[in-house]
Enzyme design. Structure first.
Site, PDB file in Angstrom:
ATOM      1  N   LYS A 102     -21.726  -2.947  32.752  1.00 48.34           N
ATOM      2  CA  LYS A 102     -20.770  -3.308  31.701  1.00 48.34           C
ATOM      3  C   LYS A 102     -19.530  -2.438  31.822  1.00 48.34           C
ATOM      4  CE  LYS A 102     -22.444  -4.758  27.255  1.00 48.34           C
ATOM      5  NZ  LYS A 102     -23.077  -4.270  26.019  1.00 48.34           N
TER       6      LYS A 102
HETATM    7  C1  E4P Z   1     -23.518  -6.438  23.361  1.00 48.63           C
HETATM    8  O1  E4P Z   1     -23.280  -6.506  24.530  1.00 48.63           O
HETATM    9  C2  E4P Z   1     -22.685  -5.680  22.412  1.00 48.63           C
HETATM   10  O2  E4P Z   1     -22.602  -4.352  22.780  1.00 48.63           O
HETATM   11  C3  E4P Z   1     -23.248  -5.852  21.032  1.00 48.63           C
HETATM   12  O3  E4P Z   1     -23.582  -7.209  20.825  1.00 48.63           O
HETATM   13  C4  E4P Z   1     -22.354  -5.308  19.926  1.00 48.63           C
HETATM   14  O4  E4P Z   1     -22.919  -5.674  18.700  1.00 48.63           O
HETATM   15  P1  E4P Z   1     -22.484  -5.001  17.306  1.00 48.63           P
HETATM   16  O5  E4P Z   1     -21.112  -5.462  16.982  1.00 48.63           O
HETATM   17  O6  E4P Z   1     -23.502  -5.498  16.332  1.00 48.63           O
HETATM   18  O7  E4P Z   1     -22.557  -3.520  17.530  1.00 48.63           O
END
Ligand code: E4P
Length: 223
Positions: free
Chosen positions: A83
Protein backbone atom coordinates in the site's frame (compact mmCIF):
# COMPACT_ATOMS: atom_id res chain seq x y z
CA UNK A 1 -17.44 -8.83 -5.83
CA UNK A 2 -14.55 -9.72 -3.58
CA UNK A 3 -14.93 -9.28 0.17
CA UNK A 4 -11.92 -8.27 2.25
CA UNK A 5 -11.51 -7.91 6.00
CA UNK A 6 -10.08 -4.58 7.13
CA UNK A 7 -8.04 -5.87 10.05
CA UNK A 8 -4.60 -6.84 11.31
CA UNK A 9 -6.06 -9.28 13.82
CA UNK A 10 -5.31 -12.90 12.85
CA UNK A 11 -8.08 -14.20 15.14
CA UNK A 12 -10.72 -12.28 13.19
CA UNK A 13 -9.36 -13.68 9.93
CA UNK A 14 -9.28 -17.21 11.39
CA UNK A 15 -12.92 -16.84 12.42
CA UNK A 16 -14.06 -15.95 8.89
CA UNK A 17 -11.63 -17.89 6.68
CA UNK A 18 -13.36 -21.33 6.94
CA UNK A 19 -16.65 -19.84 5.65
CA UNK A 20 -15.11 -19.38 2.20
CA UNK A 21 -16.48 -15.83 1.80
CA UNK A 22 -13.16 -14.07 2.38
CA UNK A 23 -10.97 -13.00 -0.56
CA UNK A 24 -8.39 -10.83 1.14
CA UNK A 25 -7.26 -8.62 3.99
CA UNK A 26 -6.29 -4.96 4.16
CA UNK A 27 -4.16 -3.61 6.98
CA UNK A 28 -3.00 -0.07 7.66
CA UNK A 29 -0.55 1.42 10.19
CA UNK A 30 -3.37 2.20 12.65
CA UNK A 31 -4.72 -1.37 12.55
CA UNK A 32 -1.23 -2.86 12.91
CA UNK A 33 -0.34 -0.52 15.81
CA UNK A 34 -3.53 -1.67 17.59
CA UNK A 35 -2.25 -5.26 17.65
CA UNK A 36 0.97 -4.24 19.46
CA UNK A 37 2.97 -6.90 17.65
CA UNK A 38 5.92 -7.08 15.28
CA UNK A 39 4.65 -6.01 11.83
CA UNK A 40 6.48 -8.66 9.81
CA UNK A 41 5.59 -11.48 12.20
CA UNK A 42 1.96 -10.40 11.98
CA UNK A 43 2.02 -10.29 8.17
CA UNK A 44 3.61 -13.73 7.96
CA UNK A 45 0.96 -15.15 10.31
CA UNK A 46 -1.88 -13.65 8.23
CA UNK A 47 -0.37 -14.84 4.93
CA UNK A 48 0.20 -18.33 6.34
CA UNK A 49 -3.58 -18.67 6.77
CA UNK A 50 -3.80 -18.83 2.97
CA UNK A 51 -5.38 -15.42 2.35
CA UNK A 52 -4.51 -14.67 -1.31
CA UNK A 53 -4.36 -10.87 -1.01
CA UNK A 54 -2.90 -9.06 2.01
CA UNK A 55 -2.32 -5.31 1.80
CA UNK A 56 0.59 -3.96 3.86
CA UNK A 57 1.34 -0.25 3.95
CA UNK A 58 4.65 1.58 3.67
CA UNK A 59 5.30 4.34 6.20
CA UNK A 60 8.10 6.15 4.33
CA UNK A 61 7.00 9.36 2.66
CA UNK A 62 9.80 9.74 0.10
CA UNK A 63 10.14 7.72 -3.11
CA UNK A 64 13.35 5.89 -2.17
CA UNK A 65 11.99 4.98 1.24
CA UNK A 66 8.72 3.71 -0.27
CA UNK A 67 10.64 1.65 -2.81
CA UNK A 68 12.84 0.15 -0.08
CA UNK A 69 9.91 -0.67 2.20
CA UNK A 70 7.67 -1.79 -0.67
CA UNK A 71 10.24 -4.25 -2.05
CA UNK A 72 10.88 -5.58 1.43
CA UNK A 73 7.18 -6.06 2.23
CA UNK A 74 6.57 -7.76 -1.14
CA UNK A 75 9.48 -10.12 -0.50
CA UNK A 76 7.86 -11.43 2.69
CA UNK A 77 5.12 -13.43 0.92
CA UNK A 78 3.62 -13.76 -2.59
CA UNK A 79 0.19 -12.67 -1.25
CA UNK A 80 1.42 -9.21 -0.20
CA UNK A 81 0.09 -6.11 -1.97
CA UNK A 82 2.05 -2.98 -1.08
CA UNK A 83 0.00 0.00 0.00
CA UNK A 84 1.34 3.41 -1.02
CA UNK A 85 -0.36 6.69 -0.11
CA UNK A 86 -1.81 8.94 -2.81
CA UNK A 87 0.96 11.54 -2.91
CA UNK A 88 3.36 12.58 -5.67
CA UNK A 89 5.99 10.31 -4.11
CA UNK A 90 3.39 7.54 -3.77
CA UNK A 91 2.56 7.77 -7.47
CA UNK A 92 6.24 7.61 -8.48
CA UNK A 93 6.84 4.66 -6.15
CA UNK A 94 3.75 2.88 -7.50
CA UNK A 95 4.97 3.34 -11.07
CA UNK A 96 8.36 1.80 -10.22
CA UNK A 97 7.07 -1.01 -7.99
CA UNK A 98 4.39 -1.97 -10.54
CA UNK A 99 7.02 -2.10 -13.30
CA UNK A 100 8.93 -4.56 -11.10
CA UNK A 101 5.84 -6.77 -10.84
CA UNK A 102 4.95 -5.70 -7.29
CA UNK A 103 1.22 -5.16 -6.89
CA UNK A 104 0.34 -1.81 -5.33
CA UNK A 105 -2.79 -0.71 -3.52
CA UNK A 106 -2.95 3.10 -3.85
CA UNK A 107 -4.60 4.23 -0.66
CA UNK A 108 -6.12 7.38 0.88
CA UNK A 109 -7.98 8.24 -2.33
CA UNK A 110 -10.65 10.93 -2.00
CA UNK A 111 -11.23 12.18 -5.57
CA UNK A 112 -11.83 10.85 -9.07
CA UNK A 113 -8.73 12.64 -10.34
CA UNK A 114 -6.58 10.84 -7.77
CA UNK A 115 -8.10 7.54 -8.92
CA UNK A 116 -7.37 8.41 -12.55
CA UNK A 117 -3.71 8.96 -11.63
CA UNK A 118 -3.61 5.69 -9.70
CA UNK A 119 -4.70 3.82 -12.83
CA UNK A 120 -2.18 5.73 -14.98
CA UNK A 121 0.74 4.54 -12.83
CA UNK A 122 -0.45 0.93 -12.91
CA UNK A 123 -1.81 0.42 -9.39
CA UNK A 124 -3.39 -3.00 -8.90
CA UNK A 125 -6.00 -1.53 -6.51
CA UNK A 126 -7.29 1.97 -5.87
CA UNK A 127 -8.81 2.56 -2.43
CA UNK A 128 -11.44 5.31 -2.18
CA UNK A 129 -12.31 5.90 1.49
CA UNK A 130 -16.11 5.94 1.53
CA UNK A 131 -16.80 6.39 5.25
CA UNK A 132 -14.26 9.16 5.77
CA UNK A 133 -15.81 11.14 2.88
CA UNK A 134 -19.27 10.60 4.38
CA UNK A 135 -17.88 11.91 7.69
CA UNK A 136 -16.95 15.12 5.85
CA UNK A 137 -20.44 15.59 4.47
CA UNK A 138 -19.53 14.26 1.01
CA UNK A 139 -21.09 11.25 -0.70
CA UNK A 140 -18.37 8.60 -0.50
CA UNK A 141 -20.28 6.09 -2.62
CA UNK A 142 -20.74 8.65 -5.40
CA UNK A 143 -16.95 8.66 -5.69
CA UNK A 144 -16.90 4.86 -6.07
CA UNK A 145 -19.49 5.11 -8.85
CA UNK A 146 -17.47 7.83 -10.57
CA UNK A 147 -14.25 5.81 -10.44
CA UNK A 148 -15.93 2.64 -11.74
CA UNK A 149 -17.36 4.67 -14.66
CA UNK A 150 -14.02 6.28 -15.53
CA UNK A 151 -12.14 2.98 -15.37
CA UNK A 152 -14.76 1.36 -17.63
CA UNK A 153 -14.41 4.18 -20.19
CA UNK A 154 -10.72 3.43 -20.62
CA UNK A 155 -10.69 -0.26 -19.68
CA UNK A 156 -8.15 0.43 -16.91
CA UNK A 157 -7.31 -2.89 -15.22
CA UNK A 158 -6.91 -1.24 -11.77
CA UNK A 159 -9.46 -2.76 -9.40
CA UNK A 160 -11.71 -0.48 -7.35
CA UNK A 161 -11.47 -1.34 -3.65
CA UNK A 162 -14.19 0.43 -1.66
CA UNK A 163 -12.52 1.14 1.70
CA UNK A 164 -13.53 2.77 4.96
CA UNK A 165 -16.78 0.79 4.87
CA UNK A 166 -18.80 1.42 8.01
CA UNK A 167 -22.06 -0.58 7.69
CA UNK A 168 -23.85 -3.22 5.56
CA UNK A 169 -25.61 -0.62 3.37
CA UNK A 170 -22.18 0.57 2.23
CA UNK A 171 -21.45 -3.00 1.07
CA UNK A 172 -24.68 -3.26 -0.94
CA UNK A 173 -24.12 0.16 -2.47
CA UNK A 174 -20.51 -0.72 -3.37
CA UNK A 175 -21.78 -3.88 -5.09
CA UNK A 176 -24.43 -1.89 -6.96
CA UNK A 177 -21.78 0.64 -8.00
CA UNK A 178 -19.69 -2.17 -9.49
CA UNK A 179 -16.76 -1.97 -7.06
CA UNK A 180 -14.45 -4.95 -7.53
CA UNK A 181 -13.76 -5.25 -3.80
CA UNK A 182 -15.16 -3.98 -0.52
CA UNK A 183 -13.01 -4.10 2.59
CA UNK A 184 -14.75 -3.93 5.94
CA UNK A 185 -14.21 -4.42 9.67
CA UNK A 186 -15.09 -7.80 11.19
CA UNK A 187 -18.22 -6.33 12.83
CA UNK A 188 -19.61 -5.28 9.44
CA UNK A 189 -18.86 -8.64 7.81
CA UNK A 190 -20.67 -10.36 10.69
CA UNK A 191 -23.71 -8.18 10.08
CA UNK A 192 -23.85 -9.31 6.43
CA UNK A 193 -24.61 -12.84 7.59
CA UNK A 194 -27.43 -12.11 9.97
CA UNK A 195 -31.08 -11.20 9.52
CA UNK A 196 -33.63 -11.40 12.37
CA UNK A 197 -36.12 -13.22 10.10
CA UNK A 198 -33.50 -15.89 9.36
CA UNK A 199 -32.96 -16.46 13.11
CA UNK A 200 -36.71 -16.45 13.81
CA UNK A 201 -37.42 -18.75 10.86
CA UNK A 202 -34.76 -21.24 11.95
CA UNK A 203 -36.04 -21.21 15.53
CA UNK A 204 -39.56 -22.02 14.27
CA UNK A 205 -38.38 -24.80 11.93
CA UNK A 206 -36.43 -26.44 14.74
CA UNK A 207 -39.37 -26.20 17.18
CA UNK A 208 -41.76 -27.72 14.62
CA UNK A 209 -39.28 -30.49 13.91
CA UNK A 210 -38.95 -31.30 17.60
CA UNK A 211 -42.78 -31.42 17.99
CA UNK A 212 -43.11 -33.85 15.06
CA UNK A 213 -40.43 -36.13 16.43
CA UNK A 214 -42.14 -36.37 19.84
CA UNK A 215 -45.84 -36.91 19.12
CA UNK A 216 -48.12 -36.75 22.16
CA UNK A 217 -48.99 -40.24 23.36
CA UNK A 218 -52.77 -40.16 23.97
CA UNK A 219 -54.43 -43.40 25.11
CA UNK A 220 -56.92 -44.85 22.54
CA UNK A 221 -60.65 -44.55 23.54
CA UNK A 222 -62.09 -47.56 25.38
CA UNK A 223 -58.79 -48.92 26.66
C1 E4P B 1 -8.37 0.16 4.11
O1 E4P B 1 -7.58 -0.10 3.25
C2 E4P B 1 -8.37 1.43 4.85
O2 E4P B 1 -7.16 1.62 5.49
C3 E4P B 1 -9.52 1.42 5.81
O3 E4P B 1 -10.68 0.93 5.16
C4 E4P B 1 -9.77 2.77 6.48
O4 E4P B 1 -10.96 2.66 7.21
P1 E4P B 1 -11.38 3.73 8.34
O5 E4P B 1 -11.74 5.00 7.66
O6 E4P B 1 -12.55 3.10 9.02
O7 E4P B 1 -10.19 3.88 9.23
Amino acid sequence: MQLFLDTANPEEIRAVWPTGILDGVTTNPTLVAKEGRDFEELLREICALGVPSVSAEVVATDVDGMLREGRHLASLHPSIYVKCPMTTAGLAATKRLSAEGIRVNLTLVFSANQALLAAKVGAAYVSPFVGRLDDHGQDGMALVREIVGIYRNYRFPTQVLAASIRHPVHVVEAAKAGADIATMPYAVLEKLVHHPLTDLGLERFLKDWEKARKPMRVAAPGR
